[in-house]
Design an enzyme around this catalytic site. Structure first.
Site, PDB file in Angstrom:
ATOM      1  N   TYR A   1       3.695   5.954  11.421  1.00  0.00           N
ATOM      2  CA  TYR A   1       3.962   4.585  11.862  1.00  0.00           C
ATOM      3  C   TYR A   1       4.847   3.755  10.926  1.00  0.00           C
ATOM      4  O   TYR A   1       5.110   2.602  11.209  1.00  0.00           O
ATOM      5  CB  TYR A   1       2.647   3.834  12.134  1.00  0.00           C
TER       6      TYR A   1
ATOM      7  N   HIS B   1      -3.773   4.639   4.288  1.00  0.00           N
ATOM      8  CA  HIS B   1      -4.911   3.720   4.362  1.00  0.00           C
ATOM      9  C   HIS B   1      -6.149   4.383   3.772  1.00  0.00           C
ATOM     10  O   HIS B   1      -6.918   3.767   3.053  1.00  0.00           O
ATOM     11  CB  HIS B   1      -5.163   3.322   5.817  1.00  0.00           C
TER      12      HIS B   1
ATOM     13  N   ARG C   1       0.866  -1.189   0.000  1.00  0.00           N
ATOM     14  CA  ARG C   1       0.000   0.000   0.000  1.00  0.00           C
ATOM     15  C   ARG C   1       0.897   1.232   0.000  1.00  0.00           C
ATOM     16  O   ARG C   1       1.402   1.638   1.037  1.00  0.00           O
ATOM     17  CB  ARG C   1      -0.883  -0.036   1.260  1.00  0.00           C
TER      18      ARG C   1
HETATM   19  C1  LIG Z   1     -14.483  -5.768  11.833  1.00  0.00           C
HETATM   20  C2  LIG Z   1     -13.694  -4.519  11.659  1.00  0.00           C
HETATM   21  N1  LIG Z   1     -12.678  -4.247  12.512  1.00  0.00           N
HETATM   22  C3  LIG Z   1     -11.950  -3.117  12.346  1.00  0.00           C
HETATM   23  C4  LIG Z   1     -12.247  -2.233  11.357  1.00  0.00           C
HETATM   24  C5  LIG Z   1     -11.407  -0.978  11.144  1.00  0.00           C
HETATM   25  N2  LIG Z   1     -10.581  -1.204   9.956  1.00  0.00           N
HETATM   26  C6  LIG Z   1     -10.952  -0.745   8.745  1.00  0.00           C
HETATM   27  S1  LIG Z   1      -9.862  -1.171   7.560  1.00  0.00           S
HETATM   28  C7  LIG Z   1      -8.884  -1.972   8.659  1.00  0.00           C
HETATM   29  C8  LIG Z   1      -7.613  -2.636   8.220  1.00  0.00           C
HETATM   30  C9  LIG Z   1      -7.827  -3.696   7.219  1.00  0.00           C
HETATM   31  O1  LIG Z   1      -6.574  -4.135   6.758  1.00  0.00           O
HETATM   32  P1  LIG Z   1      -6.465  -5.140   5.563  1.00  0.00           P
HETATM   33  O2  LIG Z   1      -7.452  -6.219   5.711  1.00  0.00           O
HETATM   34  O3  LIG Z   1      -5.034  -5.534   5.481  1.00  0.00           O
HETATM   35  O4  LIG Z   1      -6.900  -4.288   4.296  1.00  0.00           O
HETATM   36  P2  LIG Z   1      -6.190  -3.017   3.643  1.00  0.00           P
HETATM   37  O5  LIG Z   1      -6.852  -1.818   4.229  1.00  0.00           O
HETATM   38  O6  LIG Z   1      -4.738  -3.076   3.946  1.00  0.00           O
HETATM   39  O7  LIG Z   1      -6.464  -3.116   2.175  1.00  0.00           O
HETATM   40  C10 LIG Z   1      -9.404  -1.899   9.938  1.00  0.00           C
HETATM   41  C11 LIG Z   1      -8.775  -2.494  11.134  1.00  0.00           C
HETATM   42  C12 LIG Z   1     -13.332  -2.542  10.511  1.00  0.00           C
HETATM   43  N3  LIG Z   1     -13.673  -1.742   9.498  1.00  0.00           N
HETATM   44  N4  LIG Z   1     -14.037  -3.693  10.679  1.00  0.00           N
END
Ligand SMILES: Cc1ncc(C[n+]2csc(CCOP(=O)(O)OP(=O)(O)O)c2C)c(N)n1
Ligand SMILES: [Mg+2]
Length: 357
Positions: free
Chosen positions: A270, A261, A257
């Site tokens: 971070y 985010h 990425r």
């Molecule tokens: C069940 C849940 N827990 C926490 C969140 C907050 N949250 C949104 S995106 C994210 C990270 C997701 O990371 P990843 O699966 O690696 O996807 P990326 O954003 O890197 O594409 C989090 C913790 C959420 N949306 N839903």
């Protein structure tokens, strides 16, 4: 399983044993969609900073991982997206204007401004509505695949999720069910090394994400997620296998990425900028350009013309989208009840009275 599948060599040639042999028009289409996603991200982040859209989640660096799998599907197949896949929606034929209307949450938005910006849906392209809740799309994709199998439809479902998504119970439920029932699902994990601020090493103690498939009784492949031909090849093989009754596959796309985010994130808090710089040297667009150049398609003029055409397309979509008003406030009450209960009807009347005043 630990080895990374690569197709495009350092000189831009495709490994003849692995080359999916795209037609010249598909080869260009793949690039156009990736470039569209890159330019769209930059423009939409800019609009977000100007307050013209509320929120945006860019996918810079992940274009190959996103666009290539979508291009391997047929018309009746389904996509269950994560939340960084505008290029996949466009590959399914979603009009750019529909996408921008959704980002703006205006009256022309298919979901009437009720979803967060970037949580689009494209029903005509079997592109499921996006859920913010990490991992929830995974069992849905498996259920839809299982339903198709029971009905005897030759349909494949493809689900995108992140490295963070692999820590959810929904990942386990979906993978397990797919393995037991041999659901025709292709699991595409974008391992972009981060789940917001959490690095993948803190996400899982497994050496790879692909190896998790072994425990569920099906194949996992690990692909260079910045090599669009490698992703295409792995997805095409998995889609074919699923359609032929061979069951599911997990594809781990190793990518990065490059951006924040979301528009609400500041990754300099971070992570080390040097890590980001190193991954920019393996930008999926640059890698694919070298392949197109090797084919004699890509030149600086080709790039300039394409960037200009895409830029104009986006400008026009934004112009049109901004002529749409916000959704009428009464739409808050719609699409929930077949027959509105009296107390809700009363609230609607109250609202109308207040608005008249
Ligand atoms: C069940 C849940 N827990 C926490 C969140 C907050 N949250 C949104 S995106 C994210 C990270 C997701 O990371 P990843 O699966 O690696 O996807 P990326 O954003 O890197 O594409 C989090 C913790 C959420 N949306 N839903
Ligand atoms: Mg991630």
């Amino acid at each position: 399983m630990g080895d990374l599948l690569r197709v495009i060599g350092d000189d831009g040639s495709a490994n003849p044993q692995l080359d999916p042999k795209l037609s010249p028009s598909d080869a260009v289409r793949l690039y156009r969609l990736m470039l569209m996603e890159r330019i769209l991200d930059n423009r939409m982040l800019g609009l977000q900073r100007q307050g013209r859209i509320g929120f945006y989640g860019p996918s810079v660096g992940q274009e190959a991982t996103i666009v290539a799998p979508a291009m391997t599907l047929e018309g009746n197949d389904w996509i269950f997206p994560q939340y960084r896949e505008p290029g996949a929606a466009l590959a399914r034929g979603m009009p750019l204007l529909d996408l921008v209307n959704q980002f703006m949450g205006n009256a022309a938005d298919a979901v009437h401004g009720r979803q967060m910006p970037c949580h689009y849906v494209f029903r005509n392209g079997n592109f499921m509505s996006i859920s913010s809740c990490v991992g929830t799309q995974i069992p849905l994709a498996v259920g839809a695949a299982w339903a198709a199998k029971i009905r005897g439809d030759r349909v494949v479902t493809l689900v995108y999720f992140g490295d963070g998504g692999t820590s959810t119970s929904d990942f386990h439920a979906g993978m397990n069910f797919a393995g037991v029932f041999r659901a025709p699902t292709v699991f595409v994990c974008n391992n972009n090394q981060w789940a917001i601020s959490l690095p993948v090493a803190r996400q899982t103690a497994s050496e790879t994400i692909a190896q998790k498939a072994l425990a569920y009784g099906f194949d996992g492949v690990r692909v260079d997620g910045n090599d669009a031909l490698a992703v295409y090849r792995a997805a095409r093989d998995a889609v074919r296998r699923a359609r032929a009754g061979g069951g599911p596959t997990l594809i781990e796309c190793v990518t990065y990425r490059l951006g924040p985010h979301s528009s609400s994130d500041d990754p300099s808090r971070y992570r080390d900028e040097r890590e980001v710089e190193a991954w920019w040297r393996h930008d999926p667009l640059t890698v694919y350009q070298s392949y197109l150049r090797h084919l004699g398609i890509w030149t600086e003029e080709f790039e300039a013309d394409l960037e200009k055409a895409i830029g104009e397309e986006i400008t026009e979509a934004v112009r049109q989208a901004e002529t749409n008003p916000p959704p009428p406030v009464e739409t808050l009450f719609g699409d929930v009840y077949f027959q509105m209960p009296p107390h809700i009807e009363e609230q609607l009347e109250d609202l109308k009275r207040v608005r008249r005043r």
